[in-house]
Design a protein around this motif. Structure first.
Motif, mmCIF file in Angstrom:
data_model
loop_
_atom_site.group_PDB
_atom_site.id
_atom_site.type_symbol
_atom_site.label_atom_id
_atom_site.label_comp_id
_atom_site.label_asym_id
_atom_site.label_seq_id
_atom_site.Cartn_x
_atom_site.Cartn_y
_atom_site.Cartn_z
ATOM 1 N N MET A 223 82.605 70.402 46.413
ATOM 2 C CA MET A 223 82.683 71.815 46.033
ATOM 3 C C MET A 223 83.371 72.618 47.133
ATOM 4 N N ASP A 224 84.547 73.107 46.802
ATOM 5 C CA ASP A 224 85.325 73.911 47.732
ATOM 6 C C ASP A 224 84.579 75.200 48.048
ATOM 7 N N GLY A 225 84.448 75.508 49.327
ATOM 8 C CA GLY A 225 83.787 76.738 49.743
ATOM 9 C C GLY A 225 82.296 76.607 49.967
ATOM 10 N N VAL A 226 81.720 75.473 49.612
ATOM 11 C CA VAL A 226 80.296 75.245 49.874
ATOM 12 C C VAL A 226 80.211 74.517 51.213
ATOM 13 N N ASP A 227 79.664 75.204 52.213
ATOM 14 C CA ASP A 227 79.582 74.640 53.555
ATOM 15 C C ASP A 227 78.359 73.756 53.736
ATOM 16 N N ARG A 228 77.233 74.202 53.146
ATOM 17 C CA ARG A 228 75.972 73.476 53.374
ATOM 18 C C ARG A 228 74.962 73.887 52.310
ATOM 19 N N ILE A 229 74.178 72.915 51.864
ATOM 20 C CA ILE A 229 73.046 73.187 50.982
ATOM 21 C C ILE A 229 71.852 72.436 51.541
ATOM 22 N N VAL A 230 70.740 73.120 51.634
ATOM 23 C CA VAL A 230 69.495 72.503 52.083
ATOM 24 C C VAL A 230 68.528 72.525 50.903
ATOM 25 N N GLN A 231 67.984 71.362 50.581
ATOM 26 C CA GLN A 231 66.961 71.262 49.539
ATOM 27 C C GLN A 231 65.638 71.645 50.197
ATOM 28 N N VAL A 232 65.165 72.847 49.932
ATOM 29 C CA VAL A 232 63.967 73.388 50.574
ATOM 30 C C VAL A 232 62.705 72.795 49.938
ATOM 31 N N THR A 233 62.653 72.802 48.606
ATOM 32 C CA THR A 233 61.561 72.183 47.839
ATOM 33 C C THR A 233 62.197 71.487 46.644
ATOM 34 N N ASP A 234 61.390 70.891 45.776
ATOM 35 C CA ASP A 234 61.942 70.258 44.575
ATOM 36 C C ASP A 234 62.739 71.243 43.721
ATOM 37 N N THR A 235 62.387 72.519 43.771
ATOM 38 C CA THR A 235 63.036 73.494 42.897
ATOM 39 C C THR A 235 63.746 74.633 43.643
ATOM 40 N N MET A 236 63.839 74.572 44.952
ATOM 41 C CA MET A 236 64.505 75.649 45.714
ATOM 42 C C MET A 236 65.564 75.049 46.635
ATOM 43 N N THR A 237 66.759 75.652 46.605
ATOM 44 C CA THR A 237 67.845 75.243 47.490
ATOM 45 C C THR A 237 68.338 76.462 48.262
ATOM 46 N N HIS A 238 68.841 76.217 49.467
ATOM 47 C CA HIS A 238 69.434 77.276 50.287
ATOM 48 C C HIS A 238 70.915 76.945 50.454
ATOM 49 N N TRP A 239 71.779 77.880 50.081
ATOM 50 C CA TRP A 239 73.232 77.690 50.084
ATOM 51 C C TRP A 239 73.880 78.492 51.197
ATOM 52 N N GLU A 240 74.914 77.898 51.822
ATOM 53 C CA GLU A 240 75.800 78.585 52.758
ATOM 54 C C GLU A 240 77.214 78.353 52.246
#
Length: 156
Positions: free
Chosen positions: A31-48
């Motif tokens: 994915m162009d422009g997606v620097d980092r994704i952290v899977q916080v929980t089974d249903t929550m993600t944090h995007w940079e």
């Protein structure tokens, strides 16, 4: 709100395509422009993200997820976007991946880009890179087979 819909056929079984899509932390590979994704929980993600010179961080909640069928999400707080990715078995070795999303462009540049179809082309390019990524590997990097039921809507 701006609506985008794109799809692509990938030469892997539906379970392989779905399993890879559940590996959110691998999204920066295609994915162009997606620097980092952290899977916080089974249903929550944090995007940079860094798109068009604009850097953003936001959280996204998985609102519905069913193995080999769909993953739906909604941004939490601030960022107005959400969508669903569905997986359709065409035959034993081919899957159609369909992305539908809505977002609210926040500034003039984003509104102009939406009007010119920039984000629509970006999503198409991301799907083409997903195809290259999964077909090149021939197998998923992992998978989450949990089920997340949709919350009842008003009137249900």
């Amino acid at each position: 709100m701006t609506t985008i819909q794109q799809s692509i056929d990938v030469r892997v079984p539906v379970s392989t395509a779905y399993n890879q899509w559940t590996q959110f932390e691998s999204f920066p590979y295609f994915m162009d422009g997606v620097d980092r994704i952290v899977q916080v929980t089974d249903t929550m993600t944090h995007w940079e993200t860094s798109i068009g010179g604009v850097r953003r961080e936001f959280d996204a909640q998985i609102t519905e997820q069913h193995p080999d069928e769909r993953v739906a999400w909604q941004a939490v707080g601030g960022q107005q976007q959400g969508g669903v990715v569905t997986f359709h078995r065409l035959d034993n070795e081919t899957t159609r991946v369909n992305v539908q999303m809505e977002y609210d462009p926040e500034n003039f540049t984003e509104k102009l880009g939406a009007g010119l179809g920039v984000i629509d082309r970006k999503v198409k390019g991301d799907l083409e890179r997903f195809k290259e990524f999964i077909e090149g590997r021939g197998r998923e990097t992992g998978g989450w087979r949990g089920d997340v039921s949709r919350s009842p809507q008003a009137g249900e």
